[in-house]
Write a protein that holds these residues in place. Structure first.
Motif, PDB file in Angstrom:
ATOM      1  N   ALA A 148       0.803  -1.199  -0.033  1.00 49.60           N
ATOM      2  CA  ALA A 148      -0.066   0.082   0.103  1.00 49.60           C
ATOM      3  C   ALA A 148       0.862   1.405  -0.049  1.00 49.60           C
ATOM      4  O   ALA A 148       0.607   2.189  -0.587  1.00 49.60           O
ATOM      5  N   VAL A 149       1.834   1.342   0.973  1.00 47.68           N
ATOM      6  CA  VAL A 149       2.995   2.434   0.799  1.00 47.68           C
ATOM      7  C   VAL A 149       3.461   2.661  -0.385  1.00 47.68           C
ATOM      8  O   VAL A 149       3.727   3.933  -1.018  1.00 47.68           O
ATOM      9  N   ALA A 150       3.952   1.481  -1.045  1.00 49.94           N
ATOM     10  CA  ALA A 150       4.471   1.595  -2.312  1.00 49.94           C
ATOM     11  C   ALA A 150       3.631   2.057  -3.485  1.00 49.94           C
ATOM     12  O   ALA A 150       3.866   3.033  -4.290  1.00 49.94           O
ATOM     13  N   GLY A 151       2.541   1.431  -3.486  1.00 41.88           N
ATOM     14  CA  GLY A 151       1.652   1.917  -4.319  1.00 41.88           C
ATOM     15  C   GLY A 151       1.207   3.444  -4.300  1.00 41.88           C
ATOM     16  O   GLY A 151       0.819   4.274  -5.132  1.00 41.88           O
ATOM     17  N   SER A 152       1.037   3.787  -3.066  1.00 40.90           N
ATOM     18  CA  SER A 152       0.733   5.276  -2.750  1.00 40.90           C
ATOM     19  C   SER A 152       2.025   6.285  -3.267  1.00 40.90           C
ATOM     20  O   SER A 152       1.672   7.336  -3.774  1.00 40.90           O
ATOM     21  N   VAL A 153       3.115   5.816  -3.020  1.00 39.33           N
ATOM     22  CA  VAL A 153       4.104   6.663  -3.448  1.00 39.33           C
ATOM     23  C   VAL A 153       4.238   6.656  -5.062  1.00 39.33           C
ATOM     24  O   VAL A 153       4.374   7.920  -5.648  1.00 39.33           O
ATOM     25  N   ILE A 154       4.073   5.499  -5.563  1.00 35.63           N
ATOM     26  CA  ILE A 154       4.294   5.605  -6.912  1.00 35.63           C
ATOM     27  C   ILE A 154       3.019   6.249  -7.810  1.00 35.63           C
ATOM     28  O   ILE A 154       3.311   6.982  -8.574  1.00 35.63           O
ATOM     29  N   SER A 155       1.743   6.066  -7.359  1.00 33.62           N
ATOM     30  CA  SER A 155       0.625   7.023  -7.770  1.00 33.62           C
ATOM     31  C   SER A 155       1.098   8.324  -7.593  1.00 33.62           C
ATOM     32  O   SER A 155       0.607   9.249  -8.617  1.00 33.62           O
TER      33      SER A 155
ATOM     34  N   GLY B 193      -1.637  13.062 -12.023  1.00 34.93           N
ATOM     35  CA  GLY B 193      -2.735  12.976 -12.739  1.00 34.93           C
ATOM     36  C   GLY B 193      -3.834  12.057 -12.544  1.00 34.93           C
ATOM     37  O   GLY B 193      -4.396  12.082 -11.359  1.00 34.93           O
ATOM     38  N   GLY B 194      -4.292  11.167 -13.511  1.00 38.88           N
ATOM     39  CA  GLY B 194      -5.378  10.536 -13.135  1.00 38.88           C
ATOM     40  C   GLY B 194      -5.038   9.411 -12.059  1.00 38.88           C
ATOM     41  O   GLY B 194      -6.000   8.666 -11.334  1.00 38.88           O
ATOM     42  N   ALA B 195      -3.630   9.026 -11.915  1.00 45.90           N
ATOM     43  CA  ALA B 195      -3.167   8.239 -10.794  1.00 45.90           C
ATOM     44  C   ALA B 195      -3.540   8.758  -9.416  1.00 45.90           C
ATOM     45  O   ALA B 195      -3.237   7.679  -8.370  1.00 45.90           O
TER      46      ALA B 195
END
Length: 228
Positions: free
Chosen positions: A27-34, A39-41
């Protein structure tokens, strides 16, 4: 001649703790990457944030009622205990390296605290362009802007820094001490003396964990609907 101690697999990390650990990492990795994509991410940035909210809330509860070595009571150490550990004077019966060691405990609490602040600032953030946290209306404009600034700068770098230190510690233990910290977080067991207390990890605690996680998920969902 002293006979070497016979070691056997002992359940240290219960399944809910292991799932929390890897779920939080994703979840943390996804949050940082997005957030970096923007934009839409950003829709996914918020979704990952709500997952972090649910997981952190669950960890607080599980730290009170979870398996023996997952409970906060097992790794809240006095300063004198930490000092003796750093000096290598810890007594074997203290079992300071079974669950979170004194230094590992500091790392865990620091990461949870920084993530909680990062989450809180995100919930009240307002970039004055297109994105607002669901609770931004609960604080003043000045406080919301200050939270946004922290969330995008110091908060982000503190999270990344603590994650980097966490990874470096794992590598250090593996290379220098020949201790694999990842394997126990995958299968739950460590090779320990047979008199080491094990964490409960049967159907009953797992069912309790599922109920608590569902409640925390409902809380995160409710928070996400505020301000809409």
């Amino acid at each position: 001649m002293n006979t070497p101690a016979v070691l056997q697999p002992v359940r240290v990390w219960d399944l809910p703790t292991r799932l929390f650990h890897w779920g939080l990492a994703l979840a943390v990795a996804g949050s940082v990457i997005s957030a970096k994509i923007g934009g839409g991410a950003m829709v996914w940035h918020f979704r990952f944030g709500y997952v972090v909210l649910a997981l952190l809330a669950f960890r607080v509860l599980w730290g009170l009622v979870g398996g023996r070595w997952s409970r906060f009571a097992s790794f809240v150490y006095a300063p004198t205990t930490l000092w003796r550990y750093l000096q290598g004077r810890a007594a074997p019966q203290e079992r300071l390296d079974v669950g979170h060691s004194p230094t590992g405990a500091l790392s865990v609490f620091a990461l949870l605290a920084v993530l909680a602040v990062q989450l809180g600032t995100g919930l009240v953030a307002d970039d004055e362009i297109a994105h607002q946290g669901p609770l931004f209306m609960l604080v003043s404009t000045d406080n919301s802007l200050a939270a946004t600034s922290w969330h995008k700068t110091w908060g982000q770098w503190m999270v990344l820094g603590l994650v980097a230190l966490h990874v470096l510690a794992i590598v250090f233990y593996l290379v220098k001490k020949r201790i694999n910290l990842v394997r126990p977080m995958l299968n739950g067991d460590k090779s320990l003396p047979p008199d080491t207390p094990a964490s409960a990890d049967g159907r009953t605690p797992r069912a309790l964990a599922a109920v608590l996680l569902a409640a925390c998920g409902a809380l995160a969902w409710w928070v996400s609907k505020q301000g809409s």
